[in-house]
Design a protein around this motif. Structure first.
Motif, short mmCIF file in Angstrom:
data_model
loop_
_atom_site.label_atom_id
_atom_site.label_comp_id
_atom_site.label_asym_id
_atom_site.label_seq_id
_atom_site.Cartn_x
_atom_site.Cartn_y
_atom_site.Cartn_z
N ASN A 8 -21.33 -16.22 -14.31
CA ASN A 8 -21.94 -15.00 -13.78
C ASN A 8 -21.20 -13.76 -14.26
N GLN A 9 -19.87 -13.83 -14.30
CA GLN A 9 -19.09 -12.70 -14.79
C GLN A 9 -19.38 -12.45 -16.27
N LYS A 10 -19.49 -13.52 -17.05
CA LYS A 10 -19.79 -13.37 -18.48
C LYS A 10 -21.18 -12.77 -18.66
N HIS A 11 -22.14 -13.22 -17.84
CA HIS A 11 -23.50 -12.67 -17.92
C HIS A 11 -23.50 -11.18 -17.60
N ARG A 12 -22.77 -10.76 -16.55
CA ARG A 12 -22.69 -9.34 -16.19
C ARG A 12 -22.01 -8.54 -17.29
N ARG A 13 -20.96 -9.11 -17.88
CA ARG A 13 -20.25 -8.42 -18.95
C ARG A 13 -21.17 -8.27 -20.18
N ASP A 14 -21.90 -9.33 -20.53
CA ASP A 14 -22.83 -9.27 -21.66
C ASP A 14 -23.95 -8.27 -21.38
N TRP A 15 -24.47 -8.27 -20.15
CA TRP A 15 -25.54 -7.36 -19.79
C TRP A 15 -25.03 -5.92 -19.87
N GLY A 16 -23.82 -5.71 -19.41
CA GLY A 16 -23.22 -4.37 -19.49
C GLY A 16 -23.03 -3.93 -20.93
N ARG A 17 -22.58 -4.84 -21.78
CA ARG A 17 -22.40 -4.52 -23.20
C ARG A 17 -23.74 -4.21 -23.85
N GLN A 18 -24.75 -5.01 -23.55
CA GLN A 18 -26.07 -4.78 -24.13
C GLN A 18 -26.65 -3.44 -23.65
N SER A 19 -26.44 -3.13 -22.39
CA SER A 19 -26.92 -1.84 -21.86
C SER A 19 -26.22 -0.68 -22.54
N ALA A 20 -24.93 -0.82 -22.77
CA ALA A 20 -24.18 0.24 -23.45
C ALA A 20 -24.68 0.42 -24.88
N TYR A 21 -24.91 -0.68 -25.59
CA TYR A 21 -25.44 -0.58 -26.95
C TYR A 21 -26.83 0.05 -26.95
N PHE A 22 -27.67 -0.35 -26.00
CA PHE A 22 -29.01 0.20 -25.93
C PHE A 22 -28.95 1.70 -25.67
N GLY A 23 -28.09 2.11 -24.75
CA GLY A 23 -27.92 3.54 -24.47
C GLY A 23 -27.45 4.30 -25.70
N MET A 24 -26.54 3.68 -26.45
CA MET A 24 -26.04 4.31 -27.67
C MET A 24 -27.17 4.42 -28.71
N PHE A 25 -27.96 3.36 -28.86
CA PHE A 25 -29.09 3.40 -29.79
C PHE A 25 -30.08 4.50 -29.39
N LEU A 26 -30.38 4.60 -28.10
CA LEU A 26 -31.32 5.62 -27.64
C LEU A 26 -30.76 7.02 -27.89
N ALA A 27 -29.49 7.22 -27.57
CA ALA A 27 -28.87 8.53 -27.81
C ALA A 27 -28.88 8.88 -29.29
N LEU A 28 -28.53 7.93 -30.14
CA LEU A 28 -28.55 8.19 -31.59
C LEU A 28 -29.95 8.53 -32.09
N SER A 29 -30.95 7.80 -31.60
CA SER A 29 -32.31 8.09 -32.06
C SER A 29 -32.77 9.47 -31.59
N LEU A 30 -32.35 9.88 -30.39
CA LEU A 30 -32.69 11.23 -29.93
C LEU A 30 -31.97 12.30 -30.75
N ILE A 31 -30.72 12.03 -31.08
CA ILE A 31 -29.96 12.96 -31.92
C ILE A 31 -30.63 13.10 -33.29
N PHE A 32 -31.00 11.97 -33.90
CA PHE A 32 -31.67 12.02 -35.20
C PHE A 32 -33.01 12.77 -35.10
N SER A 33 -33.72 12.56 -34.01
CA SER A 33 -34.99 13.28 -33.82
C SER A 33 -34.75 14.77 -33.72
N TYR A 34 -33.71 15.14 -33.01
CA TYR A 34 -33.38 16.56 -32.89
C TYR A 34 -32.95 17.15 -34.24
N VAL A 35 -32.10 16.44 -34.95
CA VAL A 35 -31.64 16.91 -36.26
C VAL A 35 -32.84 17.11 -37.19
N GLU A 36 -33.79 16.23 -37.10
CA GLU A 36 -34.98 16.33 -37.96
C GLU A 36 -35.78 17.60 -37.66
#
Length: 178
Positions: A8-36
């Motif tokens: 369960n701890q590993k699952h929460r840690r993996d979910w947290g890591r995936q959420s962080a990566y997803f947030g980073m991907f979303l932020a980067l895509s918004l930044i690229f959209s703004y730069v464009e």
């Protein structure tokens, strides 16, 4: 019992890591959209743009999965539409993204296409999806004359995005081996 807690701890840690990566991907895509929006390049034809945020979408398709890339594209389209566009831009972008990601998923799954080929197909089918929605909105097939221009733009921008993602993959693979 201890094994279940560890799992369960590993699952929460993996979910947290995936959420962080997803947030980073979303932020980067918004930044690229703004730069464009800041780049003063005009192709003289409405609706044609570089699509820099698609660097993140194609990367997410390869590194996170189809479902994640799909959700990322939808969220990015909604947010950028409200931030930099309008309601119609949101609908056109969502239609293009859905069609594009479906095709890219199928080609990637087939395995006989490079990242560049998948990205080109994504660019082409994004434009086709938007054109189909435009035909429904204006209730006329007469705007299909625009298709050759959109196909050319999709090929060119898709190739550029694909080249950038291919280059990015080298750096991501180096980072994973450390």
């Amino acid at each position: 019992m201890m094994q279940l807690q560890d799992r369960n701890q590993k699952h929460r840690r993996d979910w947290g890591r995936q959420s962080a990566y997803f947030g980073m991907f979303l932020a980067l895509s918004l930044i690229f959209s703004y730069v464009e929006t800041l780049i003063p390049i005009s192709f003289g034809i409405p609706g044609i743009k570089l699509g820099l945020a698609n660097i993140v979408t194609v990367t997410a398709l390869y590194y996170a999965g189809t479902k994640e890339a799909f959700v990322l594209a939808i969220l990015r389209n909604i947010l950028t539409g409200f931030l930099f566009g309008n309601l119609f831009a949101i609908f056109y972008s969502i239609a293009g993204s859905c069609f594009s990601i479906l095709i890219m998923h199928l080609l990637k799954k087939r395995g006989s296409f490079s990242v560049i080929g998948v990205s080109i197909a994504g660019g082409v089918f994004h434009n086709i999806g938007q054109l189909l929605v435009a035909m429904l909105v204006v209730e006329s097939l007469s705007i299909s004359y625009y298709m050759p221009v959109l196909l050319t733009a999709g090929i060119l921008t898709g190739a550029v995005i694909g080249l950038l993602v291919q280059r990015l993959q080298r750096y991501l693979q180096k980072g994973q081996t450390r």
